[in-house]
Design a protein around this motif. Structure first.
Motif, PDB file in Angstrom:
ATOM      1  N   ALA A   4     -20.946 -52.274 -12.018  1.00 27.72           N
ATOM      2  CA  ALA A   4     -21.214 -52.639 -10.635  1.00 27.72           C
ATOM      3  C   ALA A   4     -19.899 -52.573  -9.884  1.00 27.72           C
ATOM      4  N   GLY A   5     -19.957 -52.172  -8.618  1.00 29.22           N
ATOM      5  CA  GLY A   5     -18.720 -52.042  -7.877  1.00 29.22           C
ATOM      6  C   GLY A   5     -18.884 -52.316  -6.400  1.00 29.22           C
ATOM      7  N   TYR A   6     -17.764 -52.504  -5.739  1.00 26.35           N
ATOM      8  CA  TYR A   6     -17.708 -52.756  -4.308  1.00 26.35           C
ATOM      9  C   TYR A   6     -16.564 -51.935  -3.734  1.00 26.35           C
ATOM     10  N   SER A   7     -16.814 -51.280  -2.615  1.00 27.76           N
ATOM     11  CA  SER A   7     -15.780 -50.509  -1.927  1.00 27.76           C
ATOM     12  C   SER A   7     -15.844 -50.811  -0.445  1.00 27.76           C
ATOM     13  N   GLN A   8     -14.730 -50.666   0.216  1.00 27.35           N
ATOM     14  CA  GLN A   8     -14.737 -50.795   1.665  1.00 27.35           C
ATOM     15  C   GLN A   8     -13.696 -49.865   2.250  1.00 27.35           C
ATOM     16  N   GLY A   9     -13.922 -49.497   3.494  1.00 23.93           N
ATOM     17  CA  GLY A   9     -12.989 -48.616   4.175  1.00 23.93           C
ATOM     18  C   GLY A   9     -13.223 -48.659   5.670  1.00 23.93           C
ATOM     19  N   GLU A  10     -12.425 -47.898   6.380  1.00 21.85           N
ATOM     20  CA  GLU A  10     -12.534 -47.890   7.823  1.00 21.85           C
ATOM     21  C   GLU A  10     -12.235 -46.487   8.329  1.00 21.85           C
ATOM     22  N   SER A  11     -12.991 -46.068   9.324  1.00 20.43           N
ATOM     23  CA  SER A  11     -12.785 -44.766   9.946  1.00 20.43           C
ATOM     24  C   SER A  11     -12.451 -44.983  11.411  1.00 20.43           C
ATOM     25  N   GLY A  12     -11.249 -44.608  11.811  1.00 14.54           N
ATOM     26  CA  GLY A  12     -10.814 -44.796  13.188  1.00 14.54           C
ATOM     27  C   GLY A  12     -11.378 -43.740  14.116  1.00 14.54           C
ATOM     28  N   ARG A  13     -11.719 -44.147  15.302  1.00 14.70           N
ATOM     29  CA  ARG A  13     -12.226 -43.266  16.347  1.00 14.70           C
ATOM     30  C   ARG A  13     -11.487 -43.594  17.646  1.00 14.70           C
ATOM     31  N   GLN A  14     -11.530 -42.680  18.625  1.00 18.62           N
ATOM     32  CA  GLN A  14     -10.880 -42.937  19.906  1.00 18.62           C
ATOM     33  C   GLN A  14     -11.486 -44.145  20.615  1.00 18.62           C
ATOM     34  N   LEU A  15     -12.795 -44.337  20.449  1.00 22.00           N
ATOM     35  CA  LEU A  15     -13.494 -45.410  21.156  1.00 22.00           C
ATOM     36  C   LEU A  15     -13.641 -46.687  20.335  1.00 22.00           C
ATOM     37  N   GLY A  16     -12.986 -46.761  19.184  1.00 17.27           N
ATOM     38  CA  GLY A  16     -13.081 -47.936  18.325  1.00 17.27           C
ATOM     39  C   GLY A  16     -12.919 -47.543  16.871  1.00 17.27           C
ATOM     40  N   HIS A  17     -13.620 -48.245  15.970  1.00 18.70           N
ATOM     41  CA  HIS A  17     -13.574 -47.892  14.560  1.00 18.70           C
ATOM     42  C   HIS A  17     -14.900 -48.246  13.891  1.00 18.70           C
ATOM     43  N   VAL A  18     -15.121 -47.646  12.722  1.00 15.31           N
ATOM     44  CA  VAL A  18     -16.324 -47.908  11.930  1.00 15.31           C
ATOM     45  C   VAL A  18     -15.877 -48.515  10.605  1.00 15.31           C
ATOM     46  N   HIS A  19     -16.352 -49.720  10.322  1.00  8.66           N
ATOM     47  CA  HIS A  19     -16.052 -50.415   9.073  1.00  8.66           C
ATOM     48  C   HIS A  19     -17.188 -50.122   8.090  1.00  8.66           C
TER      49      HIS A  19
END
Length: 131
Positions: A4-19
């Motif tokens: 079992a696992g857990y991952s997280q990340g973030e993608s930056g955008r000009q209008l904000g970001h996506v977590h």
């Protein structure tokens, strides 16, 4: 082998970001082999399920943020090494990769979408106590 696992990340955008957060459960066939008195090689391959949660956070105060939750299938494999470092302390490293089928496709107005489907690769470092 059950993993079992857990991952997280973030993608930056000009209008904000996506977590992005992902939880995975994988069942696999595994094999291991002693290389020396203090080292062990491992290999595994299998499949499972992944749950992906995306949350968009706008940089503008007047734009409402939103979130998505989705599920997908996961195919994965990996190879690793474990070393008996000191007395009963073990250190390990695993390189794994795979492919997500399905998942979530987050649309960002005016920008490229954020998609959890497709290939992935990762490295895991571990420490433990040999019983």
């Amino acid at each position: 082998l059950f993993r079992a696992g857990y991952s997280q990340g973030e993608s930056g955008r000009q209008l904000g970001h996506v977590h992005v957060q992902a939880f995975e459960v994988v069942g696999a066939l595994a094999m291991r082999r002693s290389l020396t008195m203090k080292s062990l090689a491992r290999a595994w391959a299998g499949g499972g399920l992944i749950q992906v949660n995306m949350q968009g956070v706008s940089a503008a105060a007047n734009v409402k943020s939103s979130s998505l939750l989705g599920f997908g299938a996961l195919l994965a494999s990996g190879v690793g090494l474990d070393w008996m470092a000191w007395k009963r302390l073990t250190l390990g490293m695993t390189v794994s990769g795979g492919y997500v089928i399905g998942g979530v496709n987050g649309q960002v107005r005016g920008e490229a979408s954020v998609n959890s489907a497709g290939p992935w690769v990762g490295v895991t470092l571990s420490a433990g106590v040999a019983l």
